[in-house]
Design an enzyme around this catalytic site. Structure first.
Site, mmCIF file in Angstrom:
data_model
loop_
_atom_site.group_PDB
_atom_site.id
_atom_site.type_symbol
_atom_site.label_atom_id
_atom_site.label_comp_id
_atom_site.label_asym_id
_atom_site.label_seq_id
_atom_site.Cartn_x
_atom_site.Cartn_y
_atom_site.Cartn_z
ATOM 1 N N ARG A 100 0.856 -1.078 -0.169
ATOM 2 C CA ARG A 100 -0.037 -0.053 0.265
ATOM 3 C C ARG A 100 1.035 1.194 0.057
ATOM 4 O O ARG A 100 1.609 1.394 0.985
ATOM 5 C CB ARG A 100 -0.794 0.102 1.382
ATOM 6 C CG ARG A 100 -2.183 1.116 1.226
ATOM 7 C CD ARG A 100 -2.970 0.988 2.484
ATOM 8 N NE ARG A 100 -1.843 1.669 3.473
ATOM 9 C CZ ARG A 100 -1.957 1.495 4.906
ATOM 10 N NH1 ARG A 100 -2.878 0.685 5.252
ATOM 11 N NH2 ARG A 100 -1.063 1.870 5.883
ATOM 12 N N HIS A 104 -3.784 4.333 5.065
ATOM 13 C CA HIS A 104 -5.037 3.410 5.002
ATOM 14 C C HIS A 104 -5.971 4.372 4.341
ATOM 15 O O HIS A 104 -7.162 3.989 3.907
ATOM 16 C CB HIS A 104 -5.467 3.160 6.434
ATOM 17 C CG HIS A 104 -6.544 2.537 6.564
ATOM 18 N ND1 HIS A 104 -6.947 1.358 5.872
ATOM 19 C CD2 HIS A 104 -7.765 3.037 6.971
ATOM 20 C CE1 HIS A 104 -8.207 1.196 6.484
ATOM 21 N NE2 HIS A 104 -8.771 2.136 6.794
ATOM 22 N N TYR A 112 4.676 5.463 9.783
ATOM 23 C CA TYR A 112 5.342 4.215 10.301
ATOM 24 C C TYR A 112 5.839 3.250 9.284
ATOM 25 O O TYR A 112 6.496 2.481 9.577
ATOM 26 C CB TYR A 112 4.081 3.545 11.048
ATOM 27 C CG TYR A 112 2.793 3.429 10.250
ATOM 28 C CD1 TYR A 112 2.606 2.420 9.075
ATOM 29 C CD2 TYR A 112 1.898 4.382 10.140
ATOM 30 C CE1 TYR A 112 1.590 2.507 8.342
ATOM 31 C CE2 TYR A 112 0.687 4.519 9.125
ATOM 32 C CZ TYR A 112 0.416 3.289 8.403
ATOM 33 O OH TYR A 112 -0.511 3.611 7.747
#
Ligand SMILES: Cc1ncc(C[n+]2csc(CCOP(=O)(O)OP(=O)(O)O)c2C)c(N)n1
Ligand SMILES: [Mg+2]
Length: 215
Positions: A100, A104, A112
């Site tokens: 990804r 999100h 992170y």
């Protein structure tokens, strides 16, 4: 056919849904996008199996692993799984390995994620890979490609303009239906009051007690 993330597939409802589809032999294709992160949780803190495709063994259904950055592999695996479903042979799980490249959602800057991981995967960008593949095969010329991109950009711009210039929806429309309004057709409950079955010697004493309770 439906899609789920590596994080989403860890939930109980996914297990229940897939198990139910398996025992009912339903034509379901579950496409699991294993993109190494479930929001900010890295894959190795979320599941212990090496490949999420292994989970299909527990459902008694076949699965396949594809390189999710290779459009041709994704297409072939999906085609096979859909054909199986159409033949009435039940569900298939497809695990696509990928990354990804953003957070999100829009609020997540994905800080992170170690930077080298992005560099590694950027070289495997599925759109660039497929573009190169088509150009190398000479199934697409550079000029056609440029035209294709310009056409899509134009379409997106027109759609954006349409959305921006459309009136805001009224607040009360939030409670309305998507395809039709409430009450425009009757939805009957599928299950009525349980009908008490006639007693027969097939029932064990315990089941007979249940029958009495139902009455
Ligand atoms: C039932 C439920 N549990 C927990 C959450 C909170 N939650 C939001 S996103 C997320 C992780 C999703 O991971 P994944 O499916 O891999 O999606 P990705 O982060 O790759 O987009 C979780 C646990 C939720 N939305 N719904
Ligand atoms: Mg994920």
């Amino acid at each position: 056919m439906t899609y789920i993330g590596d994080g989403g597939q860890s939930t109980g409802v996914t297990y229940e849904g897939l198990n139910f589809a398996a025992v009912q032999n339903l034509g379901l294709v579950l496409f699991v996008e294993n993109n190494l992160w479930g929001y900010s949780t890295p894959a190795d803190m979320q599941f212990r199996v090496k490949d999420l495709a292994e989970r299909a063994i527990a459902y008694g259904i076949p699965s396949v692993i594809v390189d999710g950055t290779d459009a041709c592999q994704v297409y072939d695996a999906t085609q096979d799984a859909c054909e199986r479903a159409r033949r009435g042979e039940g569900p298939t799980l497809i695990e696509a390995k990928m990354m990804r490249m953003k957070g999100h959602a829009i609020h997540d800057a994905a800080e992170y994620v170690p930077k080298p991981l992005f560099e590694y995967w950027r070289k495997r960008d599925p759109i660039a890979r497929f573009e190169n593949y088509l150009l190398n095969k000479k199934w697409l010329t550079t000029a056609e490609n440029r035209q294709l991109i310009a056409d899509v950009d134009q379409q997106l711009e027109a759609d954006r303009e349409f959305a921006v210039n459309s009136p805001m929806p009224t607040p009360d429309s939030a409670a309305g239906g998507t395809y039709c309004e409430e009450g425009c057709h009757e939805i009957r409950p599928k299950y009525g009051t349980p009908k008490v079955r006639a007693r027969s010697s097939r029932f064990t004493p315990a089941q007979k007690d249940t029958e009495v309770h139902l009455k």
